[in-house]
Enzyme design. Structure first.
Site, PDB file in Angstrom:
ATOM      1  N   LYS A   1       3.677  -7.209   8.383  1.00 42.32           N
ATOM      2  CA  LYS A   1       3.456  -5.890   7.798  1.00 42.32           C
ATOM      3  C   LYS A   1       4.641  -4.988   8.123  1.00 42.32           C
ATOM      4  O   LYS A   1       4.965  -4.767   9.293  1.00 42.32           O
ATOM      5  CB  LYS A   1       2.160  -5.292   8.338  1.00 42.32           C
ATOM      6  CG  LYS A   1       1.782  -3.957   7.723  1.00 42.32           C
ATOM      7  CD  LYS A   1       0.474  -3.438   8.319  1.00 42.32           C
ATOM      8  CE  LYS A   1      -0.682  -4.333   7.941  1.00 42.32           C
ATOM      9  NZ  LYS A   1      -1.971  -3.745   8.398  1.00 42.32           N
TER      10      LYS A   1
ATOM     11  N   GLY B   1       0.835  -1.193   0.000  1.00 46.35           N
ATOM     12  CA  GLY B   1       0.000   0.000   0.000  1.00 46.35           C
ATOM     13  C   GLY B   1       0.865   1.235   0.000  1.00 46.35           C
ATOM     14  O   GLY B   1       2.077   1.172  -0.231  1.00 46.35           O
ATOM     15  N   GLY B   2       0.243   2.378   0.284  1.00 46.67           N
ATOM     16  CA  GLY B   2       0.977   3.636   0.227  1.00 46.67           C
ATOM     17  C   GLY B   2       2.068   3.740   1.269  1.00 46.67           C
ATOM     18  O   GLY B   2       3.057   4.445   1.062  1.00 46.67           O
TER      19      GLY B   2
ATOM     20  N   ASP C   1     -10.684   4.301   7.907  1.00 43.08           N
ATOM     21  CA  ASP C   1     -10.299   3.942   6.537  1.00 43.08           C
ATOM     22  C   ASP C   1     -11.039   2.681   6.096  1.00 43.08           C
ATOM     23  O   ASP C   1     -10.443   1.733   5.597  1.00 43.08           O
ATOM     24  CB  ASP C   1      -8.784   3.738   6.445  1.00 43.08           C
ATOM     25  CG  ASP C   1      -8.279   3.821   4.998  1.00 43.08           C
ATOM     26  OD1 ASP C   1      -9.020   4.345   4.142  1.00 43.08           O
ATOM     27  OD2 ASP C   1      -7.164   3.360   4.734  1.00 43.08           O
TER      28      ASP C   1
ATOM     29  N   THR D   1       4.191  -2.640   3.252  1.00 47.58           N
ATOM     30  CA  THR D   1       4.168  -3.841   2.432  1.00 47.58           C
ATOM     31  C   THR D   1       3.896  -5.019   3.346  1.00 47.58           C
ATOM     32  O   THR D   1       4.406  -5.078   4.471  1.00 47.58           O
ATOM     33  CB  THR D   1       5.506  -4.043   1.703  1.00 47.58           C
ATOM     34  OG1 THR D   1       5.795  -2.870   0.945  1.00 47.58           O
ATOM     35  CG2 THR D   1       5.456  -5.254   0.784  1.00 47.58           C
ATOM     36  N   VAL D   2       3.104  -5.967   2.853  1.00 47.66           N
ATOM     37  CA  VAL D   2       2.726  -7.120   3.662  1.00 47.66           C
ATOM     38  C   VAL D   2       3.263  -8.378   3.002  1.00 47.66           C
ATOM     39  O   VAL D   2       3.093  -8.593   1.792  1.00 47.66           O
ATOM     40  CB  VAL D   2       1.193  -7.208   3.816  1.00 47.66           C
ATOM     41  CG1 VAL D   2       0.826  -8.373   4.731  1.00 47.66           C
ATOM     42  CG2 VAL D   2       0.635  -5.903   4.369  1.00 47.66           C
TER      43      VAL D   2
END
Length: 742
Positions: A38, A18-19, A131, A22-23
Site C-alpha cells: 500500500k 482509493g482517495g 471507516d 494505491t495498492v
C-alpha cells in the site's frame, strides 16, 4: 510501478486505488509469498500530516492480530517510496460482491458476524476503525472475511479531526454524532456496521443525497429508509439494524460482541439454555480462562502431567478463531489458592472458566472438566472421561469440541498431517515429553540437558512423534543460544531434528520455529525469517516463534519491527518472561530509557532464569549509565549483589559499576573473577569488553570481542549501536568483526 523491486518486494500488478493510496500485488522475494503493498499517492508524500496518518496506520495495525483483520507484515522505505506490506487476500471486496447481485441472508449474517468480531477485538484494544464500509471488507476465495484499512482508525483517546481540520472516513457511513462534530467512539463503528447490513439486505444504502451537505443533513436529522418488505431479512435482523442506526449512541447495542451474538442467534442459535440438539448460547463475551487441572493422584511427580494436559487443552482452544483465551501467565498470576469462577472472571475479564481434575493409575486416566459462566457461577457443561492413557488425545479434543459447541463456535480446520504430527499412540512417549517441557521452561543448563534426555527417550518410544522431535531440535539450539555449550554441533543437531519433525508433519509450527532458530544462530537470517514467519502463519499466537522473530529483526538492526513481534507475543501472553526480557532489551536499543527502566522493573517481578535476570539488570544499569546517573548505578550495584547469584554475570555487572564510578582496581578484581567462558549466557564477552573500555584497555576489549566473534555469538546490532563501542569504529580489528558477522 509494475515490474519494480523495492527492498525485497517485486511488484506484479495493481489491486486498486482509493482517495489517498494505491495498492499493488507483490511477491515477497525473501519468504516466497504474495503480499499487498500500500503506497500513499505521490502528491501526498511531501505532506507531513498525510505521511503521519499513513505511518499511524502501521502503528495501529501492528497491535491488531485477529483472524478477521488483514495482517500487517512490514513497513518499508526504499528508493524514496514509503509503503506498508499487508496480507494479500485473493478474492473481492464486499462492494464488488454487492455489484454482482443480491446477497443471501446466510451470507449477510456470516459477513456481519465476522465484521462485528473484528471490531470487538479492535475496540478491546482501544482502536476505533472510523471507516467501516463495503470497500473495507474483503472476501477471500476460501470464505474468510477480513476487515482492512485502518488508515483512518484512531486510538480511542485521539481526536476525530485531522491536522488540517478536515474529516476522515466515507460520508454515507458516518454516524450522526461524527456528522455533528463529536469524537467517534466504538458505537460509531457499530452505526457504520448497521449501514453495511442495511445495504446487504436492501441492495442500497439507507440514506441518499444529491450532494454531500444533503446527505450529511439526512444522516444527522432524518430516520433511515426502512428495509423494503421484499428484503431477505427476518424481524430480528430488521430490529438489530434499526438499533445499530439509532441517532443516540447510547441506544445502540452496548458492544460489537453483543452484535455478533445477536447475528449468530438470528442465524439459528438459541439465546439461552440448551435445546434438545442445539448448542448453548451465551449472552456474554466469547472468552475463556483454563484453570490448571488439579492433580488428584496425590503424587507431586504427576504435577507435570496435569500441567501438560492443561496446556494441550489451551492449544486446542486457541484454534477456535473467535474465542479469546486468557494467557497461561495471566491465569497463573492468580496464584495456587483455590479461586471460584466468579472471582476468576472478574480478575481475568473472561466470560467462562474451564476447570478440571486428573487422576491416573495402572494405565488408566480419569479427566473431569466443567465449563462455568463467570457472571452467574452456573455450569454450562460438565463431563467425565475414563479412558486408557493412550486415549488422552481424544479426551483433550473432545473437551475442546464440547466447549466450542457450548459457545456456538466451530474449531478452525487443521490439516490431518499436522494433527497427527502433534499426537502419539504411546502414553509413555507423551508422558516423557510433558516431563521434558517442565524442565525446558526453567531455562537453566541442567534442566535443558534433562529435557533433551527425556525427549530422546520419548522419540525412542515413538520415532514418528513429530512434536517431540521439534521440541528436541529447539532444546539443542537453546544449548548453544544460551551459551551453555558453544559447540556448533548443537546447532547442526537442532537443524536435523527440526527437519526430521517437518518430514513427519510439514505444517507443524514448532518444527518451523526450531529450524528458524537454528538458521538464526548459523547466521543465515534470511532462511531463519522464512521459517519463523511460516511458523507464525501456521499459528498466529505461537509465542515462541513471535519472540524469535522479534530477536531476529533486532539483530538485523530493525528495532521497530522487533518491537512489533515482541508486543504481539506479550499480547498473547502478558506474563511470558522471555517477552518481557526481550522488550526491555529492544527499548534499550531504541534509547527509550524511561520506558526501558519501567519495563525492566516489571520483568524482574516475573520468574526469570539467571540468564534472563542478568540481561534485565544489565539493561537497567546501562540505561542509568548512559545518563551518567551515579547514584542509581551505585544503588543497582548493591541490588545486583543482593539479587543475582555470585556468578560471572553478577561480578561483571558490579565491575561495570565500579569502572563507572572510578574504582579501577575493584573493577579489574571483579573481572578476574568473571571469565567469559563461565557467564550466564552469550552476552558475557561483550559485557566484559564494555568494562575494559571504561578502564581504557582497548586491546583487551577488542580481544574479548574477537573471541566472541570466533564463537559466532556476537550481536552485531549491539556493537553498532552501543555508545561504549563508538571509540572502536574505524579500527580494522573491530570492523573485521562486524564484517564477519554480517
Amino acid at each position: 510501478m509494475i515490474g519494480r523491486t523495492l527492498s525485497h518486494y517485486r511488484i506484479v500488478g495493481e489491486l486498486g486505488a482509493g482517495g489517498m493510496r494505491t495498492v499493488f500485488r507483490a511477491e515477497d522475494l525473501r519468504l516466497g509469498r504474495p503480499v499487498a503493498l500500500k503506497f500513499p499517492h505521490r502528491e501526498l508524500l511531501p505532506d507531513t500530516a498525510s505521511r503521519a496518518r499513513f505511518l499511524r496506520e502501521a502503528r495501529i495495525a501492528s497491535v491488531l492480530d485477529h483472524p478477521n483483520i488483514v495482517v500487517l507484515y512490514d513497513v518499508g522505505k526504499a528508493e524514496g517510496e514509503i509503503f506498508l506490506a499487508m496480507q494479500c487476500i485473493d478474492g473481492c471486496s464486499l462492494r464488488e460482491r454487492l455489484r454482482a447481485g443480491s446477497v443471501p441472508l446466510a451470507e449477510t449474517l456470516r459477513v456481519g458476524r465476522a465484521v462485528a468480531d473484528a471490531l470487538a477485538y479492535a475496540h478491546g484494544r482501544d482502536v476505533v476503525h472510523r471507516d467501516v464500509k463495503p470497500e473495507n471488507v474483503l472476501l477471500s476465495n476460501d470464505g474468510r472475511v477480513k476487515v482492512a484499512d485502518f488508515g483512518t482508525a484512531r486510538i480511542a483517546t485521539e481526536s476525530q479531526r485531522t491536522g488540517t481540520g478536515t474529516w476522515v472516513g466515507s460520508l454515507g457511513y458516518w454516524a450522526p454524532e461524527t456528522v455533528l462534530g463529536r469524537v467517534a467512539e466504538a458505537r460509531s463503528d457499530l452505526y457504520s456496521l448497521g449501514v453495511v447490513l442495511h445495504e446487504l439486505c436492501a441492495g442500497v444504502p439507507p440514506f441518499h443525497g444529491d450532494h454531500p451537505a444533503a446527505l450529511l443533513y439526512r444522516i444527522a436529522h432524518e430516520a433511515p429508509h426502512a428495509l423494503p418488505p421484499s428484503a431477505d431479512a427476518p424481524p430480528e435482523l430488521r430490529r438489530l439494524i434499526l438499533a445499530l442506526m439509532s441517532k443516540a449512541p447510547e441506544r445502540r447495542p452496548a458492544s460489537a460482541i453483543e452484535v455478533a451474538d445477536t447475528l449468530l442467534h438470528i442465524g439459528g442459535g438459541p439465546t439461552a439454555g440448551r435445546s434438545a440438539d442445539g448448542p448453548l448460547a451465551l449472552p456474554v463475551a466469547r472468552s475463556i480462562a483454563v484453570i490448571d487441572f488439579h492433580n488428584l493422584t496425590g503424587d507431586p511427580e504427576d504435577d507435570y502431567f496435569c500441567a501438560g494436559i492443561t496446556e494441550d487443552v489451551v492449544t486446542d482452544l486457541l484454534k477456535i478463531p473467535d474465542l479469546q483465551v486468557a494467557s497461561r501467565g495471566a491465569v497463573q498470576s492468580l496464584g495456587e489458592k483455590q479461586i471460584d469462577a466468579r472471582e476468576a472472571g472478574r480478575t481475568l475479564g473472561v466470560a467462562t472458566v474451564l476447570e478440571g481434575s486428573v487422576r491416573r493409575a495402572a494405565g488408566r486416566v480419569r479427566v473431569s472438566a466443567q465449563l462455568v459462566r463467570t457472571d452467574t457461577g452456573y455450569h454450562l457443561w460438565a463431563e467425565r472421561y475414563d479412558r486408557n492413557l493412550e486415549d488422552i488425545f481424544e479426551v483433550q479434543e473432545d473437551i475442546s469440541r464440547q466447549i466450542a459447541h457450548s459457545l456456538r463456535l466451530a474449531l478452525e480446520p487443521v490439516d490431518q498431517e499436522t494433527r497427527l504430527g502433534r499426537r502419539t499412540r504411546s502414553p509413555k512417549a507423551y508422558d516423557l515429553r510433558l516431563q521434558a517441557l517442565a524442565h525446558y521452561r526453567r531455562f537453566e543448563e541442567a534442566d535443558m540437558r534433562r529435557a533433551i534426555a527425556l525427549l530422546e527417550e520419548s522419540i525412542r518410544e515413538d520415532p514418528a512423534y513429530a512434536l517431540a522431535r521439534a521440541d528436541l531440535g529447539e532444546c539443542c539450539v537453546q544449548m548453544f543460544c544460551k551459551g551453555w555449550d558453544l559447540d556448533q554441533g548443537w546447532l547442526e543437531r537442532g537443524e536435523a531434528e527440526a527437519r526430521g519433525a517437518l518430514e513427519l508433519a510439514a505444517s507443524l509450527p514448532e518444527g518451523h520455529r526450531a529450524l528458524g532458530h537454528a538458521w538464526n544462530h548459523r547466521r543465515n537470517l534470511e532462511r531463519a525469517l522464512r521459517d519463523l514467519h511460516r511458523a507464525v502463519e501456521l499459528d498466529p499466537r505461537f509465542t515462541g516463534a513471535l519472540l524469535n522473530l522479534g530477536l531476529n529483526y533486532l539483530f538485523l538492526g530493525d528495532p521497530s519491527r522487533a518491537e512489533l513481534y515482541t508486543r504481539r507475543a506479550l499480547d498473547t501472553d502478558p506474563r511470558e518472561p522471555r517477552a518481557a526480557v526481550n522488550l526491555t532489551l529492544i527499548l534499550l536499543r531504541q534509547r527509550r530509557l524511561p520506558e526501558c527502566r519501567e519495563f525492566a522493573r516489571h520483568a524482574l517481578t516475573l520468574e526469570l532464569s539467571r540468564a534472563h535476570r542478568f540481561t534485565v539488570m544489565e539493561c537497567l544499569m546501562l540505561s542509568h549509565l548512559w545518563e551518567n546517573n551515579r547514584a542509581e548505578i551505585e544503588r543497582l550495584a548493591a541490588e545486583v549483589e543482593r539479587e543475582l547469584a555470585p556468578d560471572a554475570g553478577a561480578r561483571c555487572l558490579r565491575a561495570l559499576a565500579a569502572a563507572f564510578v572510578g574504582d579501577a582496581e575493584g573493577a579489574r578484581r571483579l573481572l578476574e573473577q568473571s571469565p567469559g567462558s563461565t557467564g550466564p549466557g552469550t552476552a558475557i564477552w561483550v559485557s566484559r569488553a564494555r568494562v575494559l573500555l571504561l578502564l581504557g584497555d582497548r586491546d583487551a576489549a577488542l580481544a574479548e570481542i574477537e573471541h566472541a566473534s570466533r564463537l559466532d555469538v556476537v550481536d552485531v546490532d549491539e556493537l553498532r549501536t552501543d555508545p561504549h563501542f563508538s571509540t572502536l569504529r574505524g579500527d580494522p580489528r573491530f570492523e573485521k568483526v562486524l564484517a564477519s558477522q554480517s
